[in-house]
Structures are given as structure tokens and as C-alpha cells.
Design an enzyme around this catalytic site. Structure first.
Site: not given
Length: 435
Positions: A187, A297, A319
């Protein structure tokens, strides 16, 4: 390939805009959260599932009740084309020929597919949704990445505007901007904010009722207060992208956080003297725990461990970003450059994991065929548990009929799968045959 994908996206648009007709499926192996049953059938009146069972006489009677002829079925499911069997004035009867029948998959955390993102406006959403629909995700909460606040508000308004014509869109999930800088993942750090009341109000106003979930780091100065405010507005806050200690995480869940965003990823991990947020979520029966089952992940030993932490509360999520079901190469996640190599997405700037290229079809396949989970548990994690996170497992204003089971009164979201590979072969969403 691009032309065929655009064609499928168009077919989904057209089919969902039409009135659904009654349909029936028989000779299937049913798998849902209530268990496995052989020689199973279901009948839908074009709105919901109205009957299920395993007796042929009951099947004939249920078909007759909605104007279907139980004996007028196709020779096998392979003859069902994209919408072809739904073109008649009455409806369709399909012989599953021993295939597995499951509820449609429900993904509550994904960002895109087929080269498009849910942040890319109407055209991006329709293409990305088509990509996930192709793989059996009949309903989806659209995850929006961290952006400047006005961009996030505009993206929320786009999602809200599409929901009236798209029953497959359940609403939006904001993954940001209220995240811990130390656990930001992929992000944009320039856009992260503390969730002061003004920002909370702006997002709620822009969403106009479409916001289902928002990920918040509870340790932020206004984190707990924001969780309370969103929960009071009917949103399910999620603890994640955080560096919270155990006590703070518990405060977050007690304040109304009902989800843990992708457990293990973008958070402080387990430590015997610093328990952190994971035990707080695991101990709380009110919390749905997201898990990305791609083996990357979260590696397989931890997937098994995590799945056992909270039985019947683990929701498989993807995701997934724009590169899902696409070749390796360069992509965008928000405004950030992402390189996908061997199917793994990482930020070009620092190598941080940048979402996945997973589908729920693959997550369920891995769970059963590679990790040895029972079919019932694997399907439950992709259907009933994510639906429960928002109360969609019962009648509600968003989906009308409940999601997550093959049972009378539930939405007519149905998949037929190859019994050997667990590959999705046929998809009904809201009683519309889409694949």
C-alpha cells in the site's frame, strides 16, 4: 484470448440483466458445509433453490411444481452451453453425470483479475468479475486498494452504482487507508491515514450503504474509535495490516471488528511472550479469519495450523490482483508497479508481496488435493463461512436469499465440478447459467 474474455464478460452482463428461469440439476455428488450426499438433485424456481434430495420420485414432483419435465434432461452436463439451455420458455434440466455440486464460491477479499482491477471503474470491475466468475466465484466483495481519499470515495461510488444491476457484487471492502505504516505491505505509504472521525464520515457518505468491510490497524490513535463508528454504521471492521499487541487487538474485536484480514500476512506474528493479534482473533468466536491458501502467502504447514486454529471460522480469500489468470509480467496495484514472476506478485520498488494470483477454485483444489482437507471443510471455507461474516448466510437486504448452502430457501448459486480435479466446469449465479 482478450477477445474471448471480453465476449464472456459481455455474456455475463447480458445474462444477469435477464430474468432467470427455473432449472434443475440431478445425478450429482453434493458437497456443502452440511456434508456430502450422493445421487443428489436440486430444483430452483428461478429465484431460489426450492427443493433438494436424493429420491427420484421427489425430483420429478419438484420439477413439475415449477413447470419442468424431469425426463427431458440433456444426455450429460457437457451438452450445456453458455446460456443455451436457458433460452427455452420453460427452463432447463441438467444431468450432472456424477459431477460434484457445490454452492457458488464467495470471495470477500480480492482486488482484480484478467488484467483489470476493481479500482479501474465500471469496465475494470466487469472484466475482473468475469475472471473470477469463470472460476466459480459467484459472489464477491470488491476490495479497493489504498489511494488518495477522494479517489477511494469515487471508487466506492462506482461500486454502489453497479450493485443494482449486478447481484454478484456484494459491496466493497476498503483495504486502507487506515493501516500501520510498519505493516503496509503493498500500500502507498503517502496515502495512509489515522482514521479520524472526518475521514470515517467521508467514506461512509461516499459508500452510501455499499461498504461491507474496512481493514483497520486497531493500534492507530483513532483506531478503536473508528472501529466503533464503522460497526455502528453496519460495516464489519477487520483487524489487519497492523502491529497491535494482544490487548489492543482484543479491544478492537470488542469494539466491533468481526474479521481478521488475511491471518499471518501484514501483521506481527505469534510469539510466546508477545502473543499479538492472532491469538486474540482465534480466541474470539465472533471473528471470521481470512486465510490465503496459495502456498506462497502462507506456506502449507502454516495453512494446516491456521485452519485448525478456528474451526468453522476460516474463510478462504484470494487477495487476487489484476494479474490473476494472466501471464507473468508488469502490472499495477493502485499506482504502484508490480512484477509478477512464476505467478507471484511483488512490488517493483522493494519486493514486498503485492496481492496474489489465486482463485477460490485453486484454493479449494489445494485444500482437498494437496493438503488433505475434507471436501466439506474446504467447501465450507469458500462458501458458508465468508457469507456468515456479513450475515449473508440468512435472509438479508443485499442478497435477499441466504448464501452458502445447497438447501431450500438459499440462493440459486451452484457449481458443477470435475470430480477428479475439482475444476469448475459450470456456473449458475442467482439462477442464471453463466458457464
Amino acid at each position: 484470448m482478450e477477445q474471448s474474455r471480453e465476449r464472456f464478460a459481455n455474456e455475463v452482463d447480458v445474462a444477469l440483466a435477464q430474468s432467470a428461469r427455473p432449472f434443475a440439476i440431478h445425478n450429482a455428488r453434493k458437497v456443502d458445509a452440511r456434508g456430502v450426499a450422493e445421487h443428489y438433485w436440486l430444483v430452483s424456481d428461478g429465484s431460489a433453490i426450492i427443493a433438494t434430495g436424493d429420491r427420484d420420485d421427489d425430483f420429478a414432483a419438484a420439477c413439475a411444481s415449477v413447470g419442468l419435465d424431469a425426463d427431458a434432461d440433456s444426455d450429460s452436463v457437457s451438452s450445456v452451453g453458455s446460456g443455451e439451455s436457458m433460452t427455452g420458455s420453460v427452463g432447463s434440466v441438467t444431468n450432472a453425470a456424477g459431477r460434484m455440486m457445490t454452492p457458488g464460491y464467495v470471495d470477500i477479499h480480492a482486488h482484480g483479475s484478467w488484467g483489470s482491477s476493481f479500482d479501474d471503474g465500471v469496465q475494470g470491475i466487469r472484466m475482473a468479475r468475469a475472471g473470477h466468475m469463470m472460476h466459480g466465484t459467484t459472489r464477491q466483495v470488491l476490495s479497493l486498494i489504498t489511494n488518495p481519499l477522494d479517489v477511494m470515495c469515487a471508487n466506492l461510488q462506482t461500486v454502489r452504482g453497479m450493485m443494482g444491476a449486478r447481484p454478484d457484487i456484494l459491496g466493497a471492502h476498503l483495504e486502507g487507508p487506515f493501516l500501520a505504516l510498519s505493516r503496509k505491505g503493498a500500500h502507498d505509504p503517502e496515502c495512509l491515514k489515522d482514521p479520524v472521525p472526518e475521514y470515517v464520515d467521508r467514506l461512509l457518505h461516499a459508500a452510501n450503504g455499499c461498504l461491507r468491510q474496512i481493514t483497520i490497524a486497531p493500534e492507530l490513535p483513532h483506531g478503536i474509535d473508528a472501529i466503533r463508528r464503522f460497526a455502528a454504521a453496519g460495516v464489519v471492521p477487520a483487524a489487519g495490516h497492523c502491529d497491535a499487541d494482544y490487548a489492543t487487538a482484543r479491544k478492537g474485536f470488542n469494539a466491533g471488528a468481526g474479521i481478521m484480514t488475511h491471518m499471518f500476512n501484514a501483521m506481527n506474528g505469534l510469539h510466546h511472550r508477545e502473543p499479538g493479534p492472532i491469538p486474540a482473533a482465534v480466541e474470539d468466536p465472533r471473528v471470521t479469519v481470512e486465510l490465503i491458501n496459495d502456498g506462497f502467502h502462507v506456506q502449507d504447514p502454516m495453512v494446516r495450523l491456521g485452519f485448525g486454529f478456528a474451526p468453522h471460522r476460516i474463510a478462504f480469500v484470494t487477495d487476487a490482483m489484476a494479474a490473476t489468470d494472466c501471464p507473468d509480467g508488469h502490472y499495477l496495484l493502485g499506482a504502484l508497479d508490480v512484477n509478477v514472476i512464476d505467478g507471484h506478485a511483488r512490488l517493483a520498488s522493494n519486493g514486498a508481496i503485492a496481492g496474489s494470483t489465486l482463485t477460490l477454485e485453486k484454493a479449494v483444489q489445494r485444500a482437498v488435493l494437496e493438503l488433505g482437507f475434507t471436501p466439506t471443510d474446504a467447501v465450507e471455507a469458500a462458501t458458508l463461512i465468508p457469507a456468515k461474516a456479513f450475515g449473508f448466510d440468512r435472509a438479508n437486504p443485499v442478497t435477499k436469499q441466504p448464501l452458502g448452502l445447497l438447501a431450500p430457501g438459499y440462493a440459486a448459486d451452484v457449481l458443477l465440478l470435475n470430480p477428479a480435479t475439482w475444476a469448475v466446469e459450470h456456473v449458475w449465479c442467482d439462477a442464471h447459467l453463466l458457464r
